[in-house]
Design a protein around this motif. Structure first.
Motif, short mmCIF file in Angstrom:
data_model
loop_
_atom_site.label_atom_id
_atom_site.label_comp_id
_atom_site.label_asym_id
_atom_site.label_seq_id
_atom_site.Cartn_x
_atom_site.Cartn_y
_atom_site.Cartn_z
N TYR A 67 0.86 -1.18 0.00
CA TYR A 67 0.00 0.00 0.00
C TYR A 67 0.90 1.23 0.00
O TYR A 67 1.79 1.34 0.85
CB TYR A 67 -0.92 -0.01 1.22
N LEU A 68 0.67 2.10 -0.96
CA LEU A 68 1.47 3.32 -1.11
C LEU A 68 2.97 3.03 -1.14
O LEU A 68 3.78 3.72 -0.52
CB LEU A 68 1.14 4.32 0.00
N GLY A 69 3.35 1.96 -1.84
CA GLY A 69 4.75 1.63 -2.04
C GLY A 69 5.41 0.87 -0.90
O GLY A 69 6.60 0.61 -0.95
N LYS A 70 4.67 0.52 0.13
CA LYS A 70 5.24 -0.20 1.27
C LYS A 70 4.60 -1.57 1.39
O LYS A 70 3.40 -1.72 1.22
CB LYS A 70 4.99 0.56 2.58
N ILE A 71 5.42 -2.56 1.71
CA ILE A 71 4.90 -3.89 2.01
C ILE A 71 4.35 -3.84 3.43
O ILE A 71 5.05 -3.44 4.36
CB ILE A 71 6.01 -4.97 1.91
#
Length: 173
Positions: A145-149
């Motif tokens: 989500y939004l570039g984060k795991i």
């Protein structure tokens, strides 16, 4: 699960699940059958809809004791939560349910919409996605989500996810 909720008096939650799944029950009785969004009819056998008469009830205290004995608390906790969900004993209220839209990395098809509780961990969401796309046990899914795991042990909301936003389901087979 819906039947268990109705039996426990959680009619609003049961209706929410049916609505999320796009299922209608025109007679109000599941034994008479249900329809999906496409108008397909599904006959529900009475054995599926009714409560069994000859089944021993498992003591929740025994499950808790089993969890305390285990050194792998996280794995056992996940198993305990899975068992409670399967039995329809998970405590879910209609206000606690959220729809999560997941975009799958392995296909260009439509997104998958999963209904989970606000407090449930990402691990539960992953398991439901695996069940929905048919890779249970075979493949691994990670949620971004939004570039984060995202961490599997925390809830979506605890990690900054907002209702209506799409998550990425990274599918590894």
């Amino acid at each position: 699960m819906v039947i268990g909720l109705v039996g426990d008096g959680e009619v609003e939650t049961a209706q929410g699940i049916l609505n999320a799944a796009g299922v209608t029950v025109p007679t109000g009785d599941l034994v008479n059958g249900v329809y999906d969004e496409a108008g397909n009819f599904y006959q529900m056998p009475e054995q599926v809809v009714g409560d069994p008469d000859n089944v021993a009830v498992e003591d929740d205290g025994a499950i808790q004791a089993e969890m305390a004995k285990s050194r792998e608390g996280e794995v056992v906790e996940e198993e305990l939560e899975r068992r409670r969900e399967e039995k329809g004993k998970g405590v879910l209220k209609s206000g606690d349910l959220i729809k999560v839209r997941a975009r799958l990395s392995d296909r260009g098809g439509p997104d998958v919409v999963i209904v989970v509780s606000k407090e449930q961990s990402v691990r539960v969401l992953i398991r439901k996605i695996q069940d929905e796309i048919g890779i249970s046990g075979k493949g691994k899914v990670r949620i971004a989500y939004l570039g984060k795991i995202l961490k599997e042990g925390d809830s979506l909301l605890a990690q900054g996810w907002r209702e209506g936003h799409v998550i990425n389901a990274l599918v590894f087979e």
